[in-house]
Scaffold this motif. Structure first.
Motif, mmCIF file in Angstrom:
data_model
loop_
_atom_site.group_PDB
_atom_site.id
_atom_site.type_symbol
_atom_site.label_atom_id
_atom_site.label_comp_id
_atom_site.label_asym_id
_atom_site.label_seq_id
_atom_site.Cartn_x
_atom_site.Cartn_y
_atom_site.Cartn_z
ATOM 1 N N GLY A 102 28.916 21.981 40.288
ATOM 2 C CA GLY A 102 29.390 23.021 39.387
ATOM 3 C C GLY A 102 30.702 23.542 39.937
ATOM 4 O O GLY A 102 30.935 23.515 41.156
ATOM 5 N N VAL A 103 31.579 23.970 39.047
ATOM 6 C CA VAL A 103 32.820 24.591 39.508
ATOM 7 C C VAL A 103 33.234 25.606 38.442
ATOM 8 O O VAL A 103 33.019 25.389 37.256
ATOM 9 C CB VAL A 103 33.902 23.514 39.809
ATOM 10 N N LEU A 104 33.769 26.732 38.912
ATOM 11 C CA LEU A 104 34.122 27.796 37.961
ATOM 12 C C LEU A 104 35.634 27.880 37.766
ATOM 13 O O LEU A 104 36.399 27.680 38.713
ATOM 14 C CB LEU A 104 33.630 29.147 38.487
ATOM 15 N N PHE A 105 36.028 28.186 36.543
ATOM 16 C CA PHE A 105 37.427 28.479 36.246
ATOM 17 C C PHE A 105 37.506 29.925 35.762
ATOM 18 O O PHE A 105 36.538 30.450 35.203
ATOM 19 C CB PHE A 105 37.967 27.519 35.181
ATOM 20 N N LYS A 106 38.695 30.538 35.958
ATOM 21 C CA LYS A 106 38.790 31.970 35.647
ATOM 22 C C LYS A 106 38.781 32.248 34.161
ATOM 23 O O LYS A 106 38.427 33.326 33.729
ATOM 24 C CB LYS A 106 40.031 32.564 36.308
ATOM 25 N N ASN A 107 39.182 31.258 33.379
ATOM 26 C CA ASN A 107 39.122 31.422 31.920
ATOM 27 C C ASN A 107 39.090 30.043 31.257
ATOM 28 O O ASN A 107 39.246 29.016 31.921
ATOM 29 C CB ASN A 107 40.289 32.277 31.408
ATOM 30 N N TYR A 164 29.253 39.071 43.507
ATOM 31 C CA TYR A 164 30.415 38.633 44.270
ATOM 32 C C TYR A 164 31.510 37.946 43.445
ATOM 33 O O TYR A 164 32.677 37.990 43.812
ATOM 34 C CB TYR A 164 29.980 37.719 45.427
ATOM 35 N N LEU A 165 31.139 37.298 42.336
ATOM 36 C CA LEU A 165 32.148 36.521 41.596
ATOM 37 C C LEU A 165 33.324 37.375 41.110
ATOM 38 O O LEU A 165 34.483 36.977 41.278
ATOM 39 C CB LEU A 165 31.507 35.762 40.430
ATOM 40 N N PRO A 166 33.059 38.579 40.524
ATOM 41 C CA PRO A 166 34.212 39.383 40.070
ATOM 42 C C PRO A 166 35.154 39.728 41.221
ATOM 43 O O PRO A 166 36.375 39.763 41.032
ATOM 44 C CB PRO A 166 33.554 40.644 39.503
ATOM 45 N N LYS A 167 34.602 39.909 42.428
ATOM 46 C CA LYS A 167 35.466 40.249 43.571
ATOM 47 C C LYS A 167 36.408 39.085 43.898
ATOM 48 O O LYS A 167 37.449 39.265 44.495
ATOM 49 C CB LYS A 167 34.621 40.574 44.800
ATOM 50 N N SER A 181 34.261 38.282 33.720
ATOM 51 C CA SER A 181 33.389 37.834 32.631
ATOM 52 C C SER A 181 34.004 36.701 31.795
ATOM 53 O O SER A 181 33.327 36.096 30.976
ATOM 54 C CB SER A 181 33.055 39.016 31.720
ATOM 55 N N ASN A 182 35.281 36.381 32.006
ATOM 56 C CA ASN A 182 35.905 35.254 31.282
ATOM 57 C C ASN A 182 35.635 33.905 31.933
ATOM 58 O O ASN A 182 36.085 32.879 31.452
ATOM 59 C CB ASN A 182 37.424 35.432 31.222
ATOM 60 N N ARG A 183 34.923 33.925 33.056
ATOM 61 C CA ARG A 183 34.756 32.676 33.825
ATOM 62 C C ARG A 183 34.041 31.594 33.005
ATOM 63 O O ARG A 183 33.154 31.890 32.200
ATOM 64 C CB ARG A 183 33.993 32.947 35.125
ATOM 65 N N CYS A 184 34.444 30.357 33.240
ATOM 66 C CA CYS A 184 33.851 29.217 32.533
ATOM 67 C C CYS A 184 33.355 28.196 33.545
ATOM 68 O O CYS A 184 34.065 27.866 34.500
ATOM 69 C CB CYS A 184 34.908 28.547 31.646
ATOM 70 N N ASN A 242 41.686 22.492 41.904
ATOM 71 C CA ASN A 242 42.362 23.543 42.668
ATOM 72 C C ASN A 242 43.670 23.963 42.023
ATOM 73 O O ASN A 242 44.028 25.143 42.039
ATOM 74 C CB ASN A 242 42.697 23.025 44.078
ATOM 75 N N THR A 243 44.375 22.989 41.454
ATOM 76 C CA THR A 243 45.657 23.337 40.842
ATOM 77 C C THR A 243 45.449 24.230 39.623
ATOM 78 O O THR A 243 46.390 24.822 39.114
ATOM 79 C CB THR A 243 46.478 22.082 40.431
ATOM 80 N N PHE A 244 44.208 24.291 39.145
ATOM 81 C CA PHE A 244 43.903 25.193 38.019
ATOM 82 C C PHE A 244 43.091 26.403 38.500
ATOM 83 O O PHE A 244 42.336 26.998 37.746
ATOM 84 C CB PHE A 244 43.174 24.418 36.911
ATOM 85 N N LYS A 245 43.276 26.719 39.768
ATOM 86 C CA LYS A 245 42.712 27.947 40.384
ATOM 87 C C LYS A 245 41.187 28.007 40.275
ATOM 88 O O LYS A 245 40.599 29.060 39.988
ATOM 89 C CB LYS A 245 43.306 29.200 39.723
ATOM 90 N N SER A 246 40.544 26.864 40.477
ATOM 91 C CA SER A 246 39.080 26.829 40.361
ATOM 92 C C SER A 246 38.408 27.466 41.574
ATOM 93 O O SER A 246 39.049 27.688 42.605
ATOM 94 C CB SER A 246 38.614 25.383 40.244
ATOM 95 N N SER A 247 37.118 27.683 41.452
ATOM 96 C CA SER A 247 36.304 28.055 42.608
ATOM 97 C C SER A 247 36.109 26.790 43.452
ATOM 98 O O SER A 247 36.421 25.693 42.984
ATOM 99 C CB SER A 247 34.929 28.536 42.129
#
Ligand SMILES: Cc1cc2nc3c(=O)[nH]c(=O)nc-3n(C[C@H](O)[C@H](O)[C@H](O)COP(=O)(O)OP(=O)(O)OC[C@H]3O[C@@H](n4cnc5c(N)ncnc54)[C@H](O)[C@@H]3O)c2cc1C
Length: 528
Positions: A270-275, A323-326, A331-334, A359-364
């Motif tokens: 799994g990997v999260l993106f900010k939007n 912790y994720l918002p920090k 709440s826009n995370r995908c 990473n280049t798309f600022k992922s977790s």
């Protein structure tokens, strides 16, 4: 044992956690729960069959179980006992000869035949027309892998084999077909071919049309071999007639399928993106840069949240929410789930490349736990439909595919259309989407919506029909396909002409008439 009026094995459950239940009731409101009709009451309402023959089964239970599939209207029918058409009989052939006998009997009796795989259709494919006399031909006893040709990497498989049976038999010899639709436990090879199915890892293994090499179709003309070659320039490919034929050309009895050695390594992350924008650009870049993943599935922010809430993993969810918002994942995370399959060295290399692109798309960072948990539960997820129904909610899905430059627009338009339609009906809805299959030129969009169900089945059906019509209109208006993987059946039939045009429909009709001049096989499905 299979549930008669819901999804899956009666011993398997995906319960709704308190967290999920509270979330849904707060959002969607209060409701009355009507109990499901009892099977014994429904059985009494089935008119007697008017035919008999030693190889036909006419008992009411068999006829009830084959009357409907798994679409939302099918669920309403089963749950409320509103079924206006049943097959006159169900046949369970064991051999090609049995199939021939059944076909000739049906011809003699002037009856239609519905080829039936696992009955997992979500578009009304296997429902008998109220005005026709039908024998449903259930392929479940023809479920063997007959031969594995290692030299040619082909497996000859009977069409009634379901996903579990195919993988069990191939895996024991070190091979895999690699076709994993979410209905894998019940859907069959014949059904996959007849509906142009797509499995979770189709990016690596291919869709069913890529896996289908050759086969046999049985109808009144006899056993027709549909030939395959490594490649052929001998005019149009007849195999394309069979793919997506939805039972209209006859019974697919077996098929030679391209197989692969079991992979050395398979991982999911799994990997999260900010939007959404970052996530969509990341998956498009990855696929267009030839990243050798087996799958990528990108959820929008609502689906990301809902997946957290429905996961039942409260401890994990609470930590994540804290912790994720920090870390900037508000709440826009995908959430993206991706998989990598193949040789160990190649898999490790691909994971590194994926990390670098994302990473280049600022992922977790890549999160193994989420990927692992998705893989473990992926065939359990559809069981949530049972728990939702019992708690008073309906769930349905819509799917399409479209080019990248319209993916986001289509996704937003579909969600808006669903929300606005529910609003117009005075109801609330929770709607979310994900990209389920990715391609270099575009992606499939899979929209899920959850709503409180009405106790009156007529009202419930009207809600479903209104939404289905509005959203199907929107799909064709924006320029997507009316189905990426579920097929046409009856539910999508009013919209298929937008895609095929008159000439296309005439051509399909000619093919059907050529294979089945008597109009005996699954009439009324796919096209009129
Ligand atoms: C919970 C759930 C999850 C799903 N997930 C996916 C998914 O991930 N990907 C996907 O592609 N689909 C999915 N589906 C849809 C469905 O599983 C597919 O359409 C599947 O291919 C149907 O297979 P089946 O064997 O159940 O066919 P059935 O439902 O029995 O039949 C479907 C059509 O195929 C024809 N047919 C079946 N067998 C034969 C045969 N031997 N010869 C000729 N015609 C035949 C029937 O006449 C009918 O027209 C899902 C459905 C459910 C309920």
């Amino acid at each position: 044992m299979k549930r008669w009026n819901g999804w899956g094995d009666i011993n398997k459950h995906k319960p709704l956690s308190n967290m999920a239940y509270n979330y849904l009731t707060n959002l969607l409101g209060k409701f009355d729960i009507t109990p499901d009709i009892e099977q014994k009451i429904l059985l009494k309402s089935i008119p007697n069959s008017k035919i008999s023959n030693s190889f036909l089964n006419t008992n009411p239970l068999d006829r009830l179980l084959h009357a409907r599939g798994q679409s939302f209207p099918d669920w309403i029918s089963f749950k409320h006992g509103r079924i206006d058409s049943f097959p006159e009989a169900v046949a369970y052939p064991e051999t090609q000869e049995d199939i021939k006998k059944i076909i000739h009997f049906a011809k003699y009796q002037e009856m239609s035949l519905i080829p039936y795989g696992g009955g997992t259709s979500v578009a009304g494919h296997i429902n008998p027309n109220p005005d026709s006399r039908v024998i449903t031909l259930n392929m479940q006893k023809m479920n063997s892998v007959l031969n594995i040709n290692i030299t040619n990497r082909l497996a000859d498989i009977q069409a009634g084999a379901n996903g579990l049976q195919i993988e069990h038999q191939l895996n024991s010899q070190g091979y895999t077909l690699g076709h994993f639709p979410q209905s894998f436990e019940y859907s069959t090879l014949g059904g996959w071919i007849a509906t142009r199915s797509s499995g979770h890892q189709s990016y690596y293994y291919g869709r069913i049309e890529d896996l289908f090499y050759n086969g046999i179709i049985e109808n009144l003309n006899g056993s027709i071999p549909i030939k395959g070659f490594p490649a052929s320039a001998a005019g149009p490919d007849i195999r394309q007639f069979i793919l997506g034929s939805e039972g209209r050309l006859g019974i697919i009895t077996k098929a030679n399928m391209r197989i692969r050695k079991l992979p050395e390594k398979e991982v999911f992350y799994g990997v999260l993106f900010k939007n959404w924008k970052l996530g969509e650009n990341a998956v498009r870049t990855a696929v267009q840069q030839d990243l050798q993943v087996s799958m990528m599935r990108l959820s929008d922010s609502t689906e990301t949240l809902v997946n957290f809430k429905l996961s039942g993993e409260n401890k994990f969810v609470n930590i994540a929410e804290k912790y994720l918002p920090k870390l900037g994942f508000s709440s826009n995370r995908c959430m993206l789930i991706f998989g990598v399959t193949g040789k160990k060295k190649k898999v490790n290399q691909t994971i590194k490349e994926a990390r670098s692109i994302f990473n280049t798309f600022k992922s977790s960072p890549l999160i193994k736990y989420i990927g692992k948990s998705w893989n473990k539960n992926r065939f359990l997820i559809p069981y949530i439909r049972n728990s939702l129904w019992d708690a008073g909610f309906g769930l349905d899905t819509i799917e399409t595919s479209i080019q990248w430059d319209k993916v986001n627009f289509m996704s937003e338009e579909l969600k808006k259309t669903i929300s606005v339609t529910f609003e117009g009906l005075g109801e609330r809805v929770l709607v979310f989407s994900h990209l389920s299959h990715i391609y270099k030129e575009g992606a499939s969009i899979y929209v899920t919506y959850i709503f409180r169900r009405k106790s009156n089945p007529d009202e419930l059906l009207i809600i479903w029909e209104t939404v289905k019509k509005a959203v199907s209109k929107k799909i064709v208006e924006v320029g997507g396909t009316i189905s990426h993987q579920h097929g046409i059946g009856v539910d999508h039939k009013p919209f298929v002409h937008f895609e095929k045009g008159k000439l296309g429909l005439d051509a399909i009709s000619s093919v059907i008439n050529t294979f089945d001049p008597n109009g005996m096989f699954n009439p009324g499905k796919l096209i009129d």
